[in-house]
Write a protein that holds these residues in place. Structure first.
Motif, PDB file in Angstrom:
ATOM      1  N   THR A   1      -0.321   6.683 -12.177  1.00 49.62           N
ATOM      2  CA  THR A   1      -1.099   5.446 -12.177  1.00 49.62           C
ATOM      3  C   THR A   1      -2.339   5.549 -13.056  1.00 49.62           C
ATOM      4  O   THR A   1      -3.031   4.571 -13.273  1.00 49.62           O
ATOM      5  CB  THR A   1      -1.531   5.099 -10.751  1.00 49.62           C
ATOM      6  OG1 THR A   1      -1.988   6.287 -10.124  1.00 49.62           O
ATOM      7  CG2 THR A   1      -0.392   4.511  -9.962  1.00 49.62           C
ATOM      8  N   LYS A  50       0.832  -1.204   0.000  1.00 49.38           N
ATOM      9  CA  LYS A  50       0.000   0.000   0.000  1.00 49.38           C
ATOM     10  C   LYS A  50       0.865   1.251   0.000  1.00 49.38           C
ATOM     11  O   LYS A  50       0.497   2.262  -0.593  1.00 49.38           O
ATOM     12  CB  LYS A  50      -0.908  -0.004   1.222  1.00 49.38           C
ATOM     13  CG  LYS A  50      -2.204  -0.698   0.949  1.00 49.38           C
ATOM     14  CD  LYS A  50      -3.176  -0.566   2.079  1.00 49.38           C
ATOM     15  CE  LYS A  50      -4.347  -1.471   1.784  1.00 49.38           C
ATOM     16  NZ  LYS A  50      -5.112  -1.792   2.958  1.00 49.38           N
ATOM     17  N   VAL A  86       0.808   6.727  -6.546  1.00 53.24           N
ATOM     18  CA  VAL A  86      -0.364   7.568  -6.792  1.00 53.24           C
ATOM     19  C   VAL A  86      -0.004   9.038  -6.600  1.00 53.24           C
ATOM     20  O   VAL A  86      -0.531   9.901  -7.294  1.00 53.24           O
ATOM     21  CB  VAL A  86      -1.519   7.139  -5.852  1.00 53.24           C
ATOM     22  CG1 VAL A  86      -2.622   8.178  -5.842  1.00 53.24           C
ATOM     23  CG2 VAL A  86      -2.066   5.796  -6.273  1.00 53.24           C
ATOM     24  N   ASN A  87       0.914   9.291  -5.678  1.00 56.23           N
ATOM     25  CA  ASN A  87       1.299  10.675  -5.426  1.00 56.23           C
ATOM     26  C   ASN A  87       2.424  11.166  -6.325  1.00 56.23           C
ATOM     27  O   ASN A  87       2.985  12.226  -6.093  1.00 56.23           O
ATOM     28  CB  ASN A  87       1.713  10.835  -3.965  1.00 56.23           C
ATOM     29  CG  ASN A  87       0.513  10.736  -3.066  1.00 56.23           C
ATOM     30  OD1 ASN A  87      -0.592  11.134  -3.443  1.00 56.23           O
ATOM     31  ND2 ASN A  87       0.701  10.185  -1.884  1.00 56.23           N
ATOM     32  N   LEU A  92       2.015   1.717  -3.472  1.00 56.42           N
ATOM     33  CA  LEU A  92       0.893   2.203  -4.269  1.00 56.42           C
ATOM     34  C   LEU A  92       0.639   3.673  -3.987  1.00 56.42           C
ATOM     35  O   LEU A  92       0.463   4.479  -4.904  1.00 56.42           O
ATOM     36  CB  LEU A  92      -0.347   1.357  -3.940  1.00 56.42           C
ATOM     37  CG  LEU A  92      -1.621   1.667  -4.684  1.00 56.42           C
ATOM     38  CD1 LEU A  92      -1.395   1.577  -6.167  1.00 56.42           C
ATOM     39  CD2 LEU A  92      -2.716   0.718  -4.266  1.00 56.42           C
ATOM     40  N   LYS A  93       0.659   4.030  -2.706  1.00 56.72           N
ATOM     41  CA  LYS A  93       0.389   5.414  -2.324  1.00 56.72           C
ATOM     42  C   LYS A  93       1.451   6.334  -2.916  1.00 56.72           C
ATOM     43  O   LYS A  93       1.132   7.393  -3.438  1.00 56.72           O
ATOM     44  CB  LYS A  93       0.381   5.506  -0.792  1.00 56.72           C
ATOM     45  CG  LYS A  93      -0.343   6.709  -0.265  1.00 56.72           C
ATOM     46  CD  LYS A  93      -0.653   6.565   1.216  1.00 56.72           C
ATOM     47  CE  LYS A  93      -1.988   5.903   1.457  1.00 56.72           C
ATOM     48  NZ  LYS A  93      -2.242   5.587   2.859  1.00 56.72           N
TER      49      LYS A  93
END
Lengths: 352, 513
Positions: free
Chosen positions: B322, B288, B295-296, B291-292
């Motif tokens: 993403t 996560k 995403v940022n 992923l975070k």
């Protein structure tokens, strides 16, 4: 559908809807519910000869299958009952004077049987079949007793066992029974995300029965596998090729066990054996709520992720299992097809 | 401590030497032998000093000073350690499965660590907290943060009188490291960095002034971080990016700093579009984090110069990578065996350490991923800076590992978030408070009838809440596992790509430079 009279439909409907809602928990309960239902259908249905009965039950089987297409067990029970009826017809045939074998090939069976059976025999037949289903119910309820006798042969003292299926009551009973004879340690995998609470409950129950229990996260499998003596898995369904369905994540574990040459044994009642072959493996597996994997309240992440999958089951190929322990004994996966032939009739493999 | 002592000591030695019968010398216990040696040394030193011209009186004074100093030191570190060992809460019952009984639990670590807060730099205190809370995780970022904090420690360091920086600073740092260890054990990269730093400190000549020496050390640390971590990562990313082509599917497990940089580089610099499968696991959920961070990461706005686009940019959301470039598939480890691996082209794994026998020591679960991919003939690559190479050899994941807090697996089953941890001291405090409040509560429960139902509800949602009270139940939460070299096809380091069997070669080369 003309065979399904309103009376039969009223019997089937409650079971179908509770199957659709996944309200019946546990494979054994489902099996029993289906067996009871078939018993009721047979006594309620109006039929003049056994072949009519067979087609009624096949219709019922199709309806039940559609209610919960991914579940193999309802189909198994229906086929078991069908096999039972066909067996009865065969014995009936043996009693009637034998015709020449060549002649019976030429004549169509249906017409011939219709002539043979009188109404008296029908009522006898009904009683025999219902008795047969009662025996089946007994077999299903007493599955663990049959299994438990095997545990002494399989577990040695101070052995370390690993079970990746903490949802299976069969495994639980097997281990508890084994504890009376042997001392051993059980590593219980968590089965995150779908069955974690059950896993914790399972570990708790084992510990309460004085079994050395270690709860491990799913990731730790490889790290501990070199210390594990045997892997014991529960099954959701066993196919005729010796492959089986089990909880998701189990396929990893058994593959890991294979790499370490650790023996794997699968436990399950005879009613889990299915005459089907797993031809399309992708269709076999039920997919669950992906919210269990990635919370929906993590909006930022959910928004940017293409796919999140949460399979509920895994298909385990026969080469990853060493033996199947059933209530009638232990078998190699390659031998399962024989056991299947003993209990099912090939004619019923396809219900439609 | 004068001529007398010398004369007293010498005969003692001669007598033992005289009675050199082996049986008798064996009878002397180790302790006695040590004392003898001490006396010998003292006598020799006294002789030397008198030879230089220091009078016996002066010698005595110096010796007294030394002893006092020693006392002070013992009061700081070892003594306190002993005291703590005795006083601090005995870890109630050690709840570790017997296979892993040799590993240190968090309670033990905290109990045995010196709480020498008056010599520990505040920056070290906060870093230790971050380590134990998993706020700072990952071998590289832990080493990097440690070095940055060490820089602060060195800047604030003042050499005490009568010593030199070269001699005293190492000891001072050792205290800090001792405290750091109470958060989590040192990672391999941290160990390597510490070894390097101590070497550098000892290399500073005694003639350099304190200010100069500090400056030299700080700039050396900066260079080390740049060379061994930042530039290394860039090189690794550059090499590894060749394996990611447009439209391919990449699988990764957990979070690794280099891999995060690799994926960002492939999009931002090379404009590639690919599918990324992030495999994640409980309880740390590092996937996560990856992923975070992805995403940022936003695509650069090229046309921000003219006014209009600045205005429109205010209304336009910047596009994360993403959205159109990396199509992310997020799964947990249990779904690995399903259809997932069918179209994976390459697997990238992070590393905690590469051991000298070619094994990869990494986040628990990595071995499983590597095995599954290897048996399906998917190339398994690992990206590892040479600072993570260790000369240790290890054969299984049981002998050396790190035990994490078992409660992380029990609490908040449903939260799907990494464990929110309190510091150990706070936990202990809360526990004490609860125990004090207990008698009051019991009185309350007698009055109110609602509480039992609440308890039963809790029982259902957290069946193992009271697992510590169950004698035959243990919970195992280890952090690492060991991937055998046959599952790894390639190790990418800043020195180039190599098979895992070449790790010892790199170690040797690295030592020479």
């Amino acid at each position: 559908m003309s065979l399904i009279t309103p009376e039969i439909k009223s019997l089937i409907d409650p079971v179908v809807s509770s199957l659709k809602r996944h309200q019946i928990e546990g494979d054994q309960e489902i099996a029993l519910a289906i067996a009871q239902l078939l018993m009721k259908v047979i006594s309620a249905a109006r039929w003049t000869n056994t072949y009519d009965l067979i087609s009624i039950i096949r219709q019922v089987g199709i309806i039940i299958h559609k209610a919960y297409p991914r579940k193999i067990i309802p189909g198994n029970i229906v086929r078991r009952v069908l096999a039972l009826i066909r067996d009865e017809i065969e014995t009936e045939h043996e009693n009637t004077p034998m015709m020449s074998s060549m002649f019976s090939l030429l004549s169509t069976t249906k017409c011939e049987v219709r002539e043979d059976h009188s109404k008296k025999q029908m009522s006898d037949m009904r009683a025999i079949i219902i008795q047969g289903i009662r025996d089946l119910v007994d077999e299903i309820t007493n599955v663990s007793e049959g299994l438990e006798t095997m545990c002494v042969d399989l577990i040695h003292d101070n052995e370390v066992l690993l079970t990746p299926t903490p949802t299976s009551d069969t495994v639980l009973n097997f281990l508890i029974k084994a504890r009376t004879k042997r001392n051993f340690t059980v590593l219980v995998m968590e089965n995150y995300p779908n069955e974690i609470k059950k896993a914790h409950q399972f570990a708790k129950t084992l510990a309460q029965h004085n079994i050395e229990t270690v709860l491990i996260p799913d990731t730790t499998t490889y790290a501990v596998m070199s210390r594990v003596g045997k892997v014991i898995i529960g099954t959701n369904a066993v196919f005729a090729n010796g492959g089986c369905l089990s909880n998701s994540g189990v396929a990893n574990v058994v593959e890991c066990a294979k790499e370490h040459k650790t023996p794997v044994f699968a436990v399950g009642g005879l009613y889990k054996l299915s005459p089907l072959y797993p031809f399309s493996r992708d269709d076999l597996i039920e997919v669950g709520n992906s919210g269990h994997v990635l919370n929906y309240d993590d909006f930022e992440l959910v928004d940017n992720v293409e796919v999140v999958t949460n399979p509920l089951e895994d298909y385990i190929p026969p080469e990853h299992i060493d033996i199947f322990i059933t209530n009638i004994g232990g078998f190699a996966p390659s031998f399962i097809y024989r056991i299947v032939l003993d209990n099912y009739k090939v004619e019923d493999n396809k219900l439609e | 401590m004068s001529e007398e002592a010398k004369t007293a000591a010498v005969p003692a030695v001669t007598t033992t030497a005289g009675n050199s019968a082996p049986a008798e010398s064996k009878q002397l216990s180790n302790k006695e032998l040590k004392e003898l040696k001490k006396k010998e040394k003292a006598a020799k030193r006294a002789a030397q000093k008198t030879a230089i011209g220091i009078t016996p009186e002066q010698q005595q004074k110096m010796a007294e000073q030394k002893i006092e100093k020693k006392k002070q030191q013992t009061a700081t570190a070892t003594n306190l350690k002993k005291q703590l060992d005795q006083t601090l809460l005995k870890p109630d019952v050690r709840k570790v499965p017997h296979l892993f009984g040799h590993l240190e639990t968090r309670e033990q670590r905290n109990a045995s660590s010196p709480s020498i807060s008056h010599i520990v730099h505040p920056a070290i205190l906060s870093l230790t907290l971050k380590y134990s809370n998993y706020k700072v995780v990952g071998s590289t970022s832990r080493a990097k943060n440690m070095l940055i904090v060490f820089k602060k420690v060195i800047e604030d360091y003042v050499t005490p009188a009568n010593t030199t920086l070269t001699r005293h600073l190492t000891g001072h740092l050792s205290h800090q490291i001792e405290y750091l260890k109470s958060g989590r054990p040192l990672s391999v990269s941290m160990g390597n960095a510490i070894r390097w730093l101590k070497q550098e400190i000892s290399n500073i000549s005694i003639d350099t002034t304190e200010a100069q020496a500090k400056e030299i050390l700080c700039s050396k640390i900066d260079d080390f971080v740049k060379e061994k971590i930042e530039y290394s990562d860039k090189l690794i990313v550059d090499i590894a990016s060749k394996h990611i082509v447009d439209g391919c599917t990449v699988l990764t497990y957990g979070h690794s700093q280099v891999l995060e940089e690799l994926f960002q580089y492939c999009v931002l610099e090379q404009g590639k579009r690919f599918n990324l499968i992030i495999v994640d696991s409980r309880p740390l959920f590092e996937g996560k984090k990856l992923l975070k961070n992805l995403v940022n990461t936003f695509l650069p706005d090229d046309d921000i110069n003219d006014l209009e686009s600045i205005n429109s940019a205010k209304f336009r959301m910047r596009e994360p990578i993403t959205k159109n470039h990396i199509s992310v598939h997020y799964v947990l480890l249990n779904s690995l065996a399903s259809t997932l691996l069918r179209d994976v082209d390459v697997v990238f794994l992070g590393a905690h350490a590469m051991l000298s026998n070619g094994r990869l020591y990494s986040r628990v679960g990595t071995a499983l991923v590597a095995m599954m991919c290897h048996t399906r003939n998917i190339p398994v690559l690992t990206c590892c800076e040479s600072i993570k190479f260790s000369d240790k050899v290890q054969l299984d994941s049981v002998t050396t590992n790190e035990l994490a807090d078992a409660d992380d697996l029990i609490r908040n089953i449903d939260s799907k978030k990494p464990p929110q941890k309190k510091s150990f001291a706070l936990e202990q405090f809360i526990k004490q408070q609860e125990e004090q409040n207990k008698p009051n509560k019991q009185q309350n429960t007698k009055k109110g009838t609602q509480t039992p139902t609440e308890e039963s509800n809790e029982d259902e949602s957290e069946p193992l809440k009271n697992w510590k009270e169950m004698k035959s139940l243990n919970i195992l939460n280890i952090l690492y596992d060991l991937t055998p070299p046959e599952y790894i096809d390639k190790v990418i380091t800043e020195l180039g790509s190599l098979p895992p069997s070449s790790v010892p070669v790199i170690l040797r080369e690295y030592k020479n430079t």
